[in-house]
Write an enzyme that holds these catalytic residues in place. Sequence first.
Site, mmCIF file in Angstrom:
data_model
loop_
_atom_site.group_PDB
_atom_site.id
_atom_site.type_symbol
_atom_site.label_atom_id
_atom_site.label_comp_id
_atom_site.label_asym_id
_atom_site.label_seq_id
_atom_site.Cartn_x
_atom_site.Cartn_y
_atom_site.Cartn_z
ATOM 1 N N SER A 143 -12.734 20.189 7.272
ATOM 2 C CA SER A 143 -13.025 21.690 7.460
ATOM 3 C C SER A 143 -12.087 22.069 8.609
ATOM 4 O O SER A 143 -11.897 21.395 9.456
ATOM 5 C CB SER A 143 -14.430 21.985 7.817
ATOM 6 N N TYR A 156 -21.381 19.842 14.059
ATOM 7 C CA TYR A 156 -20.764 19.716 12.782
ATOM 8 C C TYR A 156 -19.064 19.717 12.981
ATOM 9 O O TYR A 156 -18.412 18.894 12.321
ATOM 10 C CB TYR A 156 -21.020 21.272 12.254
#
Length: 234
Positions: A143, A156
């Site tokens: 990501s 995250y």
Amino acid sequence: MGQLQGKTAIITGASSGIGLAIAKELAGEGANVVLAARRIERLKDLESEINQSERAKALAIQTDMVKKEDVQQLVEKAIDTFGNVDIFVNNAGQMREATIRSGKVEEWEQMIDVNIKGVLYGINAVLPSMLERESGHIINIASVSGLEVTKMSTVYSATKYAVRAISTGLEKELARTGVRVTNISPGMVDTPLSTGRGSSDRKKLEAADIAKAVVYAVTQPSYVNVNEITVRPV
């Protein structure tokens, strides 16, 4: 005939979003696809859709990526069915409450288990057969949160930084073995995972955009390793 005719790919997290799009795109290029996720009903629907297209074969296998035994059986069943695994797409992921101040330890643990341990379990299960054949391609979906950290993404981002570190180190470990590694870092993609996130004045990426990046990486000549792809909305 597609570019991946006769190849076999495992896609984790294939029941929705990016994983589903990757499975369809690879199948569209002729690859047999092994669909892995916990939601077997959704996998069965996708399996039926791909098999009816007659461009490729699909096999749905219910898999929990946090269970090492599940992941090992996934790879074993894929090899038993199709003979080998040419492409392994580590796509399964969790995006939960990511601030440290929230104190939501259980949600952090879910992200760590799926986003890091699940990736490692997948690599561990498929790598021996790839090394034996001196051929294969591991795709890790990270990501842009593994490139940048916001005040809302701490944990995250830590998991996605870890995915990028795993990809970078593994690529070096596997140099001259014939096994390739690609890390793909998507920006905000319009999937159920991103609902309620991101700026409303900026168009999100489509899951198919990431799927096309996967096809680009895996269809390069065997001597070309695309190490890193970052895909962002304009």
